[in-house]
Design a protein around this motif. Structure first.
Motif, PDB file in Angstrom:
ATOM      1  N   UNK A   1       0.601  -1.423  -0.262  1.00 42.08           N
ATOM      2  CA  UNK A   1       0.461  -0.171  -0.102  1.00 42.08           C
ATOM      3  C   UNK A   1       1.342   1.203  -0.369  1.00 42.08           C
ATOM      4  N   UNK A   2       1.502   2.003  -0.778  1.00 42.90           N
ATOM      5  CA  UNK A   2       2.023   3.429  -0.527  1.00 42.90           C
ATOM      6  C   UNK A   2       0.835   4.019  -1.581  1.00 42.90           C
ATOM      7  N   UNK A   3       2.149   5.067  -2.127  1.00 39.21           N
ATOM      8  CA  UNK A   3       1.762   6.140  -3.406  1.00 39.21           C
ATOM      9  C   UNK A   3       3.467   5.969  -4.685  1.00 39.21           C
TER      10      UNK A   3
ATOM     11  N   UNK B   1       0.278   7.824  -7.883  1.00 33.90           N
ATOM     12  CA  UNK B   1      -0.316   7.174  -8.018  1.00 33.90           C
ATOM     13  C   UNK B   1      -0.677   6.301  -6.584  1.00 33.90           C
ATOM     14  N   UNK B   2      -2.277   6.520  -6.206  1.00 28.68           N
ATOM     15  CA  UNK B   2      -2.130   5.408  -5.086  1.00 28.68           C
ATOM     16  C   UNK B   2      -2.640   3.765  -4.923  1.00 28.68           C
ATOM     17  N   UNK B   3      -1.676   3.007  -5.016  1.00 26.79           N
ATOM     18  CA  UNK B   3      -0.961   1.895  -5.424  1.00 26.79           C
ATOM     19  C   UNK B   3      -1.640   0.476  -4.633  1.00 26.79           C
ATOM     20  N   UNK B   4      -2.578  -1.066  -4.371  1.00 25.28           N
ATOM     21  CA  UNK B   4      -3.337  -1.151  -3.500  1.00 25.28           C
ATOM     22  C   UNK B   4      -3.088  -2.504  -3.766  1.00 25.28           C
ATOM     23  N   UNK B   5      -1.790  -3.421  -3.255  1.00 30.61           N
ATOM     24  CA  UNK B   5      -2.158  -4.440  -3.862  1.00 30.61           C
ATOM     25  C   UNK B   5      -2.638  -5.697  -2.308  1.00 30.61           C
ATOM     26  N   UNK B   6      -3.492  -6.607  -3.187  1.00 30.94           N
ATOM     27  CA  UNK B   6      -4.371  -7.016  -1.916  1.00 30.94           C
ATOM     28  C   UNK B   6      -4.683  -8.479  -2.332  1.00 30.94           C
ATOM     29  N   UNK B   7      -4.358  -9.336  -0.989  1.00 27.11           N
ATOM     30  CA  UNK B   7      -5.097 -11.165  -1.299  1.00 27.11           C
ATOM     31  C   UNK B   7      -5.720 -10.900  -0.869  1.00 27.11           C
TER      32      UNK B   7
ATOM     33  N   UNK C   1      -4.463  -3.145  -7.502  1.00 25.57           N
ATOM     34  CA  UNK C   1      -5.193  -1.114  -7.478  1.00 25.57           C
ATOM     35  C   UNK C   1      -5.052  -0.043  -7.815  1.00 25.57           C
ATOM     36  N   UNK C   2      -4.862   0.688  -8.801  1.00 22.50           N
ATOM     37  CA  UNK C   2      -4.541   2.003  -9.121  1.00 22.50           C
ATOM     38  C   UNK C   2      -5.555   2.896  -9.339  1.00 22.50           C
ATOM     39  N   UNK C   3      -4.989   4.076  -8.384  1.00 22.26           N
ATOM     40  CA  UNK C   3      -5.776   4.832  -8.427  1.00 22.26           C
ATOM     41  C   UNK C   3      -5.726   7.060  -8.193  1.00 22.26           C
ATOM     42  N   UNK C   4      -5.500   7.666  -8.995  1.00 21.91           N
ATOM     43  CA  UNK C   4      -5.020   8.773  -9.541  1.00 21.91           C
ATOM     44  C   UNK C   4      -5.055   9.648  -8.087  1.00 21.91           C
ATOM     45  N   UNK C   5      -3.864  10.033  -7.811  1.00 22.10           N
ATOM     46  CA  UNK C   5      -3.939  10.282  -6.284  1.00 22.10           C
ATOM     47  C   UNK C   5      -5.006  11.971  -6.110  1.00 22.10           C
ATOM     48  N   UNK C   6      -5.431  12.632  -7.270  1.00 19.02           N
ATOM     49  CA  UNK C   6      -5.487  13.820  -7.226  1.00 19.02           C
ATOM     50  C   UNK C   6      -7.407  13.440  -6.361  1.00 19.02           C
ATOM     51  N   UNK C   7      -7.699  12.339  -6.887  1.00 20.93           N
ATOM     52  CA  UNK C   7      -9.201  11.799  -6.824  1.00 20.93           C
ATOM     53  C   UNK C   7      -9.450  11.685  -5.252  1.00 20.93           C
TER      54      UNK C   7
END
Length: 255
Positions: free
Chosen positions: A111-113, A132-138, A151-157
């Motif tokens: 989890x991180x940027x 972007x925010x990156x989240x990797x989950x099991x 998952x990748x999500x733009x940080x400004x959102x």
């Protein structure tokens, strides 16, 4: 009212995307209503001072997002909103499992940027190296590993995502309740793959066994990409069921 009818060629945003945004505004504001016919490609190209290729790209995206439909020999029309009537609802993994009577769980692996790679930039329609925010989950069902999702999500959102407890909450639930971000449509590509060594250990399977992989870009109602997600799901435990319906009005294209 809405965006001005001009495209700014100095902006780093592609012209087709600017055009797409203006056309969406026409539809969402109600100035173009369901079943209204759009101007021709030539008319739109002349009106906005762009090539027909740019117009075509914008219209193709709007067809995929469900805003417009093409009718052979007749033209392009504003589509009737069908988000609730589609063959498959856009739900989170957690919601999908709950509906099947299974207990969803997540173990956060990363989890991180990070900076957007060229591939992520293209998917999210942002410049390379944008944060972007990156989240990797099991992902687990009733305690059994089912797949790995990144998952990748733009940080400004959603700037505060790094602080959220993703073990206990659905990402979509957080996006909706805390940021007012509601996924509207998605384009998902599925393909066959095999499980690698690192993935095999996490999924409790042998390396090399079949897996279902997918890439998904999820869009907000206005057409802006919200999320780029990749996943590797266990081939022995996960299956895709599609309910297909004939549509008299739409010529669907496969890519």
């Amino acid at each position: 009212e809405g965006s001005p009818e001009t495209l700014n060629k100095a902006l780093p945003i592609p012209l087709y995307h600017q055009l797409k945004t203006i056309l969406v505004n026409h539809i969402e504001s109600g100035s173009w209503k369901p079943d209204d016919q759009l101007p021709t490609e030539a008319d739109l190209a002349a009106r906005f001072g762009v090539s027909k290729i740019t117009v075509r790209q914008a219209l193709r995206d709007l067809v995929q997002l469900g805003y417009i439909r093409r009718e052979q020999g007749r033209g392009t029309f504003v589509a009737t909103p069908q988000l609730q009537q589609g063959p498959r609802e856009l739900t989170s993994f957690s919601e999908e499992l709950r509906r099947r009577g299974l207990r969803p769980e997540s173990r956060v692996l990363e989890k991180g940027i990070v900076e957007a790679t060229p591939e992520i930039g293209v998917a999210l329609e942002i410049a390379e190296k944008t944060k972007v925010f990156r989240l990797k989950r099991l992902r687990l069902a009733d305690g059994e590993p089912m797949g790995i999702q990144t998952v990748h999500i733009p940080m400004d959102l959603a700037p505060g995502l790094t602080e959220e407890p993703f073990e206990s909450q659905s990402l979509y639930e957080i996006l909706q309740s805390k940021y007012g971000l509601y996924p509207a449509t998605a384009r998902e590509t599925h393909f066959a793959a095999t499980v690698g060594w690192e993935e095999a250990e996490l999924l409790h399977v042998e390396a090399g066994v079949p897996a279902l992989s997918a890439e998904r870009v999820t869009y907000l109602r206005g057409g802006r990409p919200l999320e780029y997600a990749t996943s590797v799901m266990r081939g022995d435990r996960y299956r895709i069921v599609l309910e297909l319906a004939a549509d008299q009005h739409v010529n669907r294209e496969s890519h």
